[in-house]
Structures are given as C-alpha cells and as structure tokens.
Design an enzyme around this catalytic site. Structure first.
Site, PDB file in Angstrom:
ATOM      1  N   ASN A   9       0.860  -1.185   0.000  1.00 44.32           N
ATOM      2  CA  ASN A   9       0.000   0.000   0.000  1.00 44.32           C
ATOM      3  C   ASN A   9       0.896   1.235   0.000  1.00 44.32           C
ATOM      4  O   ASN A   9       1.506   1.563   1.008  1.00 44.32           O
ATOM      5  CB  ASN A   9      -0.893  -0.035   1.256  1.00 44.32           C
ATOM      6  CG  ASN A   9      -1.697   1.239   1.425  1.00 44.32           C
ATOM      7  OD1 ASN A   9      -1.826   2.044   0.498  1.00 44.32           O
ATOM      8  ND2 ASN A   9      -2.253   1.422   2.620  1.00 44.32           N
ATOM      9  N   TRP A  10       0.966   1.883  -1.151  1.00 45.45           N
ATOM     10  CA  TRP A  10       1.892   3.014  -1.296  1.00 45.45           C
ATOM     11  C   TRP A  10       1.349   4.295  -0.679  1.00 45.45           C
ATOM     12  O   TRP A  10       2.068   5.288  -0.579  1.00 45.45           O
ATOM     13  CB  TRP A  10       2.211   3.242  -2.769  1.00 45.45           C
ATOM     14  CG  TRP A  10       2.953   2.116  -3.438  1.00 45.45           C
ATOM     15  CD1 TRP A  10       3.281   0.903  -2.898  1.00 45.45           C
ATOM     16  CD2 TRP A  10       3.461   2.098  -4.780  1.00 45.45           C
ATOM     17  NE1 TRP A  10       3.950   0.134  -3.817  1.00 45.45           N
ATOM     18  CE2 TRP A  10       4.073   0.842  -4.980  1.00 45.45           C
ATOM     19  CE3 TRP A  10       3.446   3.015  -5.829  1.00 45.45           C
ATOM     20  CZ2 TRP A  10       4.674   0.485  -6.194  1.00 45.45           C
ATOM     21  CZ3 TRP A  10       4.034   2.660  -7.036  1.00 45.45           C
ATOM     22  CH2 TRP A  10       4.642   1.414  -7.215  1.00 45.45           C
ATOM     23  N   LYS A  11       0.077   4.328  -0.353  1.00 44.51           N
ATOM     24  CA  LYS A  11      -0.569   5.528   0.196  1.00 44.51           C
ATOM     25  C   LYS A  11      -0.334   6.720  -0.758  1.00 44.51           C
ATOM     26  O   LYS A  11      -0.196   6.511  -1.964  1.00 44.51           O
ATOM     27  CB  LYS A  11      -0.080   5.793   1.619  1.00 44.51           C
ATOM     28  CG  LYS A  11      -0.099   4.520   2.472  1.00 44.51           C
ATOM     29  CD  LYS A  11       0.093   4.755   3.919  1.00 44.51           C
ATOM     30  CE  LYS A  11       0.172   3.418   4.621  1.00 44.51           C
ATOM     31  NZ  LYS A  11       0.158   3.528   6.068  1.00 44.51           N
ATOM     32  N   HIS A  98      -9.268   0.630   5.279  1.00 42.36           N
ATOM     33  CA  HIS A  98      -7.968   0.910   5.898  1.00 42.36           C
ATOM     34  C   HIS A  98      -8.167   1.874   7.071  1.00 42.36           C
ATOM     35  O   HIS A  98      -9.017   2.771   7.014  1.00 42.36           O
ATOM     36  CB  HIS A  98      -7.007   1.511   4.863  1.00 42.36           C
ATOM     37  CG  HIS A  98      -5.606   1.569   5.349  1.00 42.36           C
ATOM     38  ND1 HIS A  98      -5.162   2.574   6.179  1.00 42.36           N
ATOM     39  CD2 HIS A  98      -4.556   0.740   5.165  1.00 42.36           C
ATOM     40  CE1 HIS A  98      -3.884   2.360   6.473  1.00 42.36           C
ATOM     41  NE2 HIS A  98      -3.489   1.249   5.871  1.00 42.36           N
ATOM     42  N   GLU A 100      -6.625   4.387   8.039  1.00 40.35           N
ATOM     43  CA  GLU A 100      -6.503   5.821   7.733  1.00 40.35           C
ATOM     44  C   GLU A 100      -7.800   6.350   7.122  1.00 40.35           C
ATOM     45  O   GLU A 100      -8.182   7.498   7.368  1.00 40.35           O
ATOM     46  CB  GLU A 100      -5.295   6.052   6.814  1.00 40.35           C
ATOM     47  CG  GLU A 100      -3.989   5.865   7.584  1.00 40.35           C
ATOM     48  CD  GLU A 100      -2.808   5.421   6.743  1.00 40.35           C
ATOM     49  OE1 GLU A 100      -2.852   5.511   5.507  1.00 40.35           O
ATOM     50  OE2 GLU A 100      -1.817   4.953   7.348  1.00 40.35           O
ATOM     51  N   GLU A 170      -5.033  -5.522  10.552  1.00 41.84           N
ATOM     52  CA  GLU A 170      -4.018  -4.489  10.757  1.00 41.84           C
ATOM     53  C   GLU A 170      -4.260  -3.815  12.102  1.00 41.84           C
ATOM     54  O   GLU A 170      -5.082  -2.867  12.185  1.00 41.84           O
ATOM     55  CB  GLU A 170      -4.106  -3.443   9.650  1.00 41.84           C
ATOM     56  CG  GLU A 170      -3.840  -4.002   8.269  1.00 41.84           C
ATOM     57  CD  GLU A 170      -3.328  -2.917   7.340  1.00 41.84           C
ATOM     58  OE1 GLU A 170      -2.180  -3.035   6.901  1.00 41.84           O
ATOM     59  OE2 GLU A 170      -4.050  -1.946   7.087  1.00 41.84           O
ATOM     60  N   GLY A 176       2.633   1.940  10.701  1.00 38.76           N
ATOM     61  CA  GLY A 176       3.537   3.078  10.558  1.00 38.76           C
ATOM     62  C   GLY A 176       4.260   3.462  11.829  1.00 38.76           C
ATOM     63  O   GLY A 176       4.876   4.523  11.912  1.00 38.76           O
ATOM     64  N   SER A 216       3.728  -2.525  10.193  1.00 43.69           N
ATOM     65  CA  SER A 216       5.192  -2.516  10.317  1.00 43.69           C
ATOM     66  C   SER A 216       5.827  -3.857   9.971  1.00 43.69           C
ATOM     67  O   SER A 216       6.786  -4.274  10.616  1.00 43.69           O
ATOM     68  CB  SER A 216       5.610  -2.043  11.720  1.00 43.69           C
ATOM     69  OG  SER A 216       5.163  -0.727  11.948  1.00 43.69           O
TER      70      SER A 216
HETATM   71  C1  PEP Z   1      -0.527  -0.056   6.119  1.00 45.26           C
HETATM   72  O1  PEP Z   1      -0.631   1.143   5.938  1.00 45.26           O
HETATM   73  O2  PEP Z   1      -1.422  -0.811   5.721  1.00 45.26           O
HETATM   74  C2  PEP Z   1       0.643  -0.553   6.817  1.00 45.26           C
HETATM   75  C3  PEP Z   1       0.636  -1.780   7.243  1.00 45.26           C
HETATM   76  O3  PEP Z   1       1.681   0.340   6.977  1.00 45.26           O
HETATM   77  P1  PEP Z   1       3.134   0.014   7.608  1.00 45.26           P
HETATM   78  O4  PEP Z   1       3.629  -1.251   6.974  1.00 45.26           O
HETATM   79  O5  PEP Z   1       3.962   1.200   7.262  1.00 45.26           O
HETATM   80  O6  PEP Z   1       2.928  -0.153   9.083  1.00 45.26           O
END
Ligand code: PEP
Length: 252
Positions: A9-11, A98, A100, A170, A176, A216
């Site tokens: 997921n590049w956001k 997600h 966010e 998640e 993050g 992460s």
């Molecule tokens: C995500 O945004 O779905 C995610 C898992 O981010 P990160 O790997 O940076 O924690």
C-alpha cells in the site's frame, strides 16, 4: 493450501517517475516468478492506467489495486473515483476499510459496506481491513472490535461474493509505528478471524480465504509472521516503497 499474498500500500507517496521506477524494479526483481507468492501493489489511483500497462507489457504477474473507491456508482460526487472507473483503468483489487480511511475520512461500517458492494459489482476483488486501536487491546476488547468490523461489512455477503474477498488484520497501533504484533498475537487474531468466517460461511470458505497481516511488516520480521499457520501474507506500507525491502519480504 493457501498461496501467500504480499501486497504493498503506497498511500499518497511517490511522484509519477518514482512510482514507475519502483514498478520497473519490482518487475525485474519478480521476473514473472510468482510460484510461491502472489504480489499486489496499490499505487495512487492516478497512476493506475500507466501501472496497468507497464505490468501487462512486462508480463510480470504483479496484480494492481486502488486504495479506495467511491461508495456510489456514479453521479455528482466531486473528486470521487468509482469502482467501475478503477476496473476499466486496470485495477484488479480495491482496498476497503484501511484505518486511515476510517479515522481521517470518518468511514464507518455503513460506508465501507457500500464501497465493498460497488467493488464486487464491478469485478474488483476487495482487501477488507480491520483492526483495533491500542486502547481496545489494552482493555481486552480487540476481539470484539474486530468481530464488529467484520460483521458490519462481510456478514451479508453471499458465497460467490466471498470469492472476491481477502481480509487484512491491521492492528492500528502497529501501522507506521515500527511496532509490530508478535507472531503469536497475529496468529491468535488470524485464527479468531478464520473461525468467524467458518461460523458465517462454513469450513470450505474458511479454508480458502486469505487473511493478511499488516502493521510494520519489514524484511527482518516478515518470515516469523508469515510462518504462522493462519497468516496468509502481508499488507505492507512503508517497506513497500523500497524495491529491495519489498522484494525481501516477497522472498521471506
Ligand atoms: C498499512 O498502511 O497498511 C501498513 C501496514 O503500513 P506500515 O507497513 O507502514 O505499518
């Protein structure tokens, strides 16, 4: 036997040239060799058409998704991108739920259900994200929270719609932050989710549905997480922006 899926997921990161360079690097690294794992990327939606053409011309086998779709089919919704537009541009998947989107854009279960339905109707597979915040875990509510999130969106789906569903667990406290769920914590929740799917849809569906871990995941912790019996892959944010890190996770 469930084939593992590694999704990035590049956001809202990478300019167009950086994005296309990363796609080229991934194609070279993967080199059509996806026997062990499936690979999926979620670049920013504006890059979908170019990304699709590049991936197709490279015969990479890497799949493509969008990070969001509109809850409505079409009409006067300024700024929105519909599921059918994403599909026509070359997306195979949509990310729904997600954390966010839930927290910054206030997307609740009702909206996420509509986004899921629009995606399924237009032939997009859905990676549906769920996960608790830190207070929920500290107060021992994490299973209840995840069960409610699953119930709000997935409980009404029929068997053929389930063919298009992947679940991503998640924990929000791990996204993050550099803090990862332990392999045991991930396995415990993934087993809980699989059991929920079994109660809803039966043994056969529970045996095939893929449940990804996100939060992460990095090259140094990926193997331990991916070895857990109910962890069927990863949804990766930060580490998906660097070809060497993402490919190390694919190889883990
Ligand atoms: C995500 O945004 O779905 C995610 C898992 O981010 P990160 O790997 O940076 O924690």
């Amino acid at each position: 036997m469930r084939k593992k899926l590694i999704a990035g997921n590049w956001k809202m990161n990478l300019d167009f040239n950086e994005a296309m360079t990363l796609i080229a690097e991934l194609c070279e690294a993967v080199d059509g060799n996806l026997d062990q794992k499936d690979v999926l990327i979620f670049p920013p939606a504006l890059y979908t058409r170019h990304a699709h053409e590049f991936l197709r011309n490279a015969s990479s086998g890497i799949q493509l998704g969008v990070q969001d779709v509109a809850a409505t089919t079409d009409g006067a919704f300024t700024g929105e991108v519909s599921a059918s537009m994403a599909k026509v541009a070359g997306a195979d998947y949509a990310l729904v739920g997600h954390s966010e989107r839930r927290s910054y854009f206030h997307e609740d279960g009702a909206v996420l259900l509509e986004k899921t339905k629009r995606s399924l109707e237009h032939g997009l597979n859905v990676v549906f994200c769920c996960g608790e915040v830190l207070e929920d875990r500290k107060s021992g509510q994490h299973f209840d929270v995840v069960e409610r999130q699953l119930h709000e969106v997935l409980s009404g789906l029929n068997n053929s719609e389930w063919d298009q569903i992947t679940i991503a667990y998640e924990p929000v406290w791990a996204i993050g932050t550099g803090e990862t769920a332990t392999p045991e914590q991930a396995q415990e929740m993934h087993a809980f989710i699989r059991n929920w799917v079994k109660e809803q849809q039966g043994d056969a569906r529970a045996a095939v549905v893929r449940i990804l871990y996100g939060g992460s995941m990095k090259p140094d912790n990926a193997a331990a997480l991916l070895q857990q019996p109910d962890v069927d892959g990863g949804l990766i944010g930060g580490a998906s922006l660097k070809a060497d890190q993402f490919t190390a996770i694919i190889s883990a």
